[in-house]
Write an enzyme that holds these catalytic residues in place. Structure first.
Site, PDB file in Angstrom:
ATOM      1  N   HIS A   1       2.057  20.335   3.893  1.00 57.64           N
ATOM      2  CA  HIS A   1       1.644  21.576   3.233  1.00 57.64           C
ATOM      3  C   HIS A   1       2.219  22.794   3.971  1.00 57.64           C
ATOM      4  CE1 HIS A   1      -0.896  19.733   0.293  1.00 57.64           C
ATOM      5  NE2 HIS A   1      -1.715  19.205   1.187  1.00 57.64           N
TER       6      HIS A   1
ATOM      7  N   HIS B   1       4.629  25.683   2.419  1.00 59.67           N
ATOM      8  CA  HIS B   1       4.393  27.115   2.569  1.00 59.67           C
ATOM      9  C   HIS B   1       5.634  27.811   3.111  1.00 59.67           C
ATOM     10  CE1 HIS B   1       1.765  30.550   4.395  1.00 59.67           C
ATOM     11  NE2 HIS B   1       2.316  30.903   3.264  1.00 59.67           N
TER      12      HIS B   1
ATOM     13  N   HIS C   1       0.746  14.589   6.636  1.00 58.36           N
ATOM     14  CA  HIS C   1       0.474  15.107   5.285  1.00 58.36           C
ATOM     15  C   HIS C   1       0.106  16.580   5.329  1.00 58.36           C
ATOM     16  CE1 HIS C   1      -1.143  15.268   1.148  1.00 58.36           C
ATOM     17  NE2 HIS C   1      -2.118  15.987   1.694  1.00 58.36           N
ATOM     18  N   GLU C   2      -0.782  16.950   6.252  1.00 59.33           N
ATOM     19  CA  GLU C   2      -1.189  18.358   6.348  1.00 59.33           C
ATOM     20  C   GLU C   2      -0.008  19.237   6.774  1.00 59.33           C
ATOM     21  OE1 GLU C   2      -3.770  19.229   4.998  1.00 59.33           O
ATOM     22  OE2 GLU C   2      -4.717  17.261   4.863  1.00 59.33           O
TER      23      GLU C   2
END
Length: 226
Positions: free
Chosen positions: A100, A104, A96-97
């Site tokens: 991100h 980006h 999940h991280e």
């Protein structure tokens, strides 16, 4: 006014329930080892490489539920349980991280929009509650301070709603990647999806709670004008 209190209490109770379910789910799935034996760090690094991202580091940070992606120094920060863990929970959080980080790298518009709001909100949040408190105390004299406070809080509420597509998209990217790359088997995938579903609901409840609080302040302001 009574309706606003009822809504506030209801949202608070739902928030407590969702937080409890999230914690219990992650604790449950942290006891389920991955069939491939990979750690959260290894999963994160593989997802970044598979996504063509080579300038993002995966690091360990202290604490629990401290996992986050920092776009300023391009780091995926994982708590020790996730960084070293080889469980379904570790796989879900790590991917999940990294979702991100992929956002980006691909200039995902909602992430860009949210990032642009952060500097302003970090400043306004220092004074917002004081402005609102002063505005309520001075309401019988002038509505201007409370109007400013409500406007600032409205931006905060907008931020919580902008966060929703960012978080849901990161989870969708994570789940698609771990499934397509067979990082998890079918049983583990269902658990990872369940864990991320409850994580996303915490953001949804936070957004609804912020909206309910905003409406409460608006009710106070409009009551004065009436």
């Amino acid at each position: 006014m009574m309706g606003a209190y009822v809504i506030g209490i209801l949202v608070m109770l739902i928030s407590v329930y969702v937080q409890w379910r999230l914690k219990s789910k992650f604790e449950e799935y942290s006891q389920v080892g991955l069939s491939n034996g990979m750690s959260g760090r290894e999963i994160a690094e593989k997802m970044l490489r598979d996504s063509g991202i080579y300038d993002v580091r995966v690091v360990s940070v202290e604490g629990q539920l401290t996992d986050h992606y920092n776009p300023e120094d391009k780091t995926v920060n994982l708590s020790p349980d996730v960084f070293h863990g080889r469980s379904v929970s570790a796989a879900a959080v790590a991917s999940h991280e990294c979702g991100h980080a992929v956002q980006h790298a691909t200039a995902y518009k909602w992430l860009q929009f949210r990032s642009k709001m952060v500097p302003f909100l970090s400043i306004s949040s220092r004074y917002m509650q004081w402005v609102i408190l002063g505005g309520i105390l001075l309401l019988n004299t002038t509505p201007l301070p409370l109007t400013i406070g409500v406007a600032l809080f409205a931006l905060t509420t907008l931020f919580t709603f902008i966060t929703l597509p960012v978080e849901y998209d990161a989870s969708n990217r994570a789940l698609a990647w771990i499934q397509q790359n067979r990082v998890v088997n079918e049983r583990e995938y269902i658990m990872a999806a369940d864990a991320l579903k409850w994580a996303a609901r915490t953001y949804l409840v936070a957004a609804i709670g912020s909206l309910a609080t905003l409406l409460y302040y608006v009710t106070i302001l409009m009551g004065r004008r009436d």
